[in-house]
Enzyme design. Sequence first.
Site, PDB file in Angstrom:
ATOM      1  N   THR A   1       0.858  -1.190   0.000  1.00 48.16           N
ATOM      2  CA  THR A   1       0.000   0.000   0.000  1.00 48.16           C
ATOM      3  C   THR A   1       0.892   1.238   0.000  1.00 48.16           C
ATOM      4  OG1 THR A   1      -0.263  -0.251   2.404  1.00 48.16           O
ATOM      5  CG2 THR A   1      -2.046  -1.076   1.010  1.00 48.16           C
TER       6      THR A   1
ATOM      7  N   LYS B   1       4.392  -6.928   3.608  1.00 43.30           N
ATOM      8  CA  LYS B   1       4.105  -5.529   3.339  1.00 43.30           C
ATOM      9  C   LYS B   1       3.884  -4.819   4.655  1.00 43.30           C
ATOM     10  CE  LYS B   1       0.660  -3.462   3.152  1.00 43.30           C
ATOM     11  NZ  LYS B   1      -0.047  -2.496   4.074  1.00 43.30           N
TER      12      LYS B   1
ATOM     13  N   THR C   1      -1.056  -1.666   7.732  1.00 38.45           N
ATOM     14  CA  THR C   1      -1.193  -3.054   8.139  1.00 38.45           C
ATOM     15  C   THR C   1       0.079  -3.802   7.799  1.00 38.45           C
ATOM     16  OG1 THR C   1      -3.577  -3.087   7.845  1.00 38.45           O
ATOM     17  CG2 THR C   1      -2.457  -5.184   7.602  1.00 38.45           C
TER      18      THR C   1
ATOM     19  N   GLU D   1       7.033   4.772   6.802  1.00 35.20           N
ATOM     20  CA  GLU D   1       6.593   6.037   6.215  1.00 35.20           C
ATOM     21  C   GLU D   1       7.416   7.197   6.765  1.00 35.20           C
ATOM     22  OE1 GLU D   1       1.986   4.491   5.675  1.00 35.20           O
ATOM     23  OE2 GLU D   1       2.510   5.805   7.346  1.00 35.20           O
TER      24      GLU D   1
ATOM     25  N   ASN E   1       0.150  10.557   6.523  1.00 35.66           N
ATOM     26  CA  ASN E   1      -1.010  10.107   7.277  1.00 35.66           C
ATOM     27  C   ASN E   1      -2.063  11.174   7.476  1.00 35.66           C
ATOM     28  OD1 ASN E   1      -0.555   7.167   8.201  1.00 35.66           O
ATOM     29  ND2 ASN E   1       1.437   8.154   8.418  1.00 35.66           N
TER      30      ASN E   1
ATOM     31  N   THR F   1      -7.953  11.126   2.025  1.00 39.24           N
ATOM     32  CA  THR F   1      -8.514  12.165   1.151  1.00 39.24           C
ATOM     33  C   THR F   1      -7.587  12.504   0.007  1.00 39.24           C
ATOM     34  OG1 THR F   1      -7.594  13.835   2.646  1.00 39.24           O
ATOM     35  CG2 THR F   1      -9.905  13.237   2.961  1.00 39.24           C
TER      36      THR F   1
END
Length: 407
Positions: free
Chosen positions: A155, A181, A196, A279, A402, A407
């Site tokens: 993702t 992942k 996740t 991230e 995040n 959006t």
Amino acid sequence: MDKSLEQVGALPRGFEWGAVKAGIKASGKLDVAVARAPKGANAAAMFTRNRMVAAPVTVGRRHLAATGGRVSVVLVNAGNANCATGEPGIAACLESCKAAGDQFGCIFDEVFPSSTGIIGVPLPVEKLIGALPSAAAALGATAAHAETFATAIMTTDTRMKVARATIETDDGPVYIFGAAKGAGMIYPQLGPPHATMLVYLFTDLVAQPTDLREMMEPAVESSFNSISIDGDTSTNDTVLLLASGASGVGLDERVSVAFANALRLVCGSLAHQIVDDGEGVGHVVTLQINGAASYADAKAVAQTIAHSPLCKTAWSSADPNWGRLLAAAGRSGVALDPAATRIWIGAEPVFENGVRSPLYNEAAAHQVMLAREYTITLDLGQGEASCTFLTCDLTEEYVKINADYST
């Protein structure tokens, strides 16, 4: 193609992998991954301990219980977590498993489902089911096929995560292949069945589900249960270990030890890759907690430091603010005697005998923290237990990713 897939031994026999685009990801990238064991495989799994679980976690538990740990097909969709979707989410998951069973010629509860992506959005199950014929056509047993599987489950990951190992036995080789992942919402708290992290481990060893579970739990504890990116435990976390038995090599004492060691190495590599691809991560930090009264105490200290925003933001700018480490350890709930505690950043001593070390060199400690990876060591002076925990810094990029995720 990732060269490690070409250069490190063979893939485990008895499996096929593939992936296709179903239009579930907004990006239009690969988003349905399938792994198939044509003759079936024995399995063991560990799932998130989050009390809010996704539909595929619920269904996956049921299917493993119903089959006694038998899996023929792993069906993964990315781009939608199918979580907080109520009974319609369970129904959609079951519908996809039944369709996969029809497509791949197995009973529906031998299909193990997984999902990853945004929470609270209904799963477009018609897209998932519609992709199954092309997914079947895409299956194969080569490194390229394994690569597509590892790529499709991503993702917010920036790169696929794979690891492999070979165990040489008197009866021939046994192979392990792992694909994972995860880049955010990473603080796995995996337990026995009851953004996740998803991990799929494949081997051609001959082993029963109970044997797999016995070897899997310590491997998971020292790897996936000992990492954190942001302290958030996902609703979908899953580690699945499948054994096809295609090698013909069964378990004896020597094979068991060798396989358990190899499994720990594969899990450790995948866990490190997850944190390294976190991230916005700029620094990967190993917390080495020594001198604890128990392993649980050592891990509690490591987790508290790893989840401290003050510590994590200091790491992002290579600021050797060791007082934050001490403060986090002190609020961990573990008995702490500052006079007995010592702290190092890399090899640089920073705290001892209840005060700043006389050998503390701020510039040298800062230099250590400029590296992509380094270790912070705390010796609590309370006993002989220790824990190694892998974490990372907290950066502005993490916040940006995040803040705009849905959006």
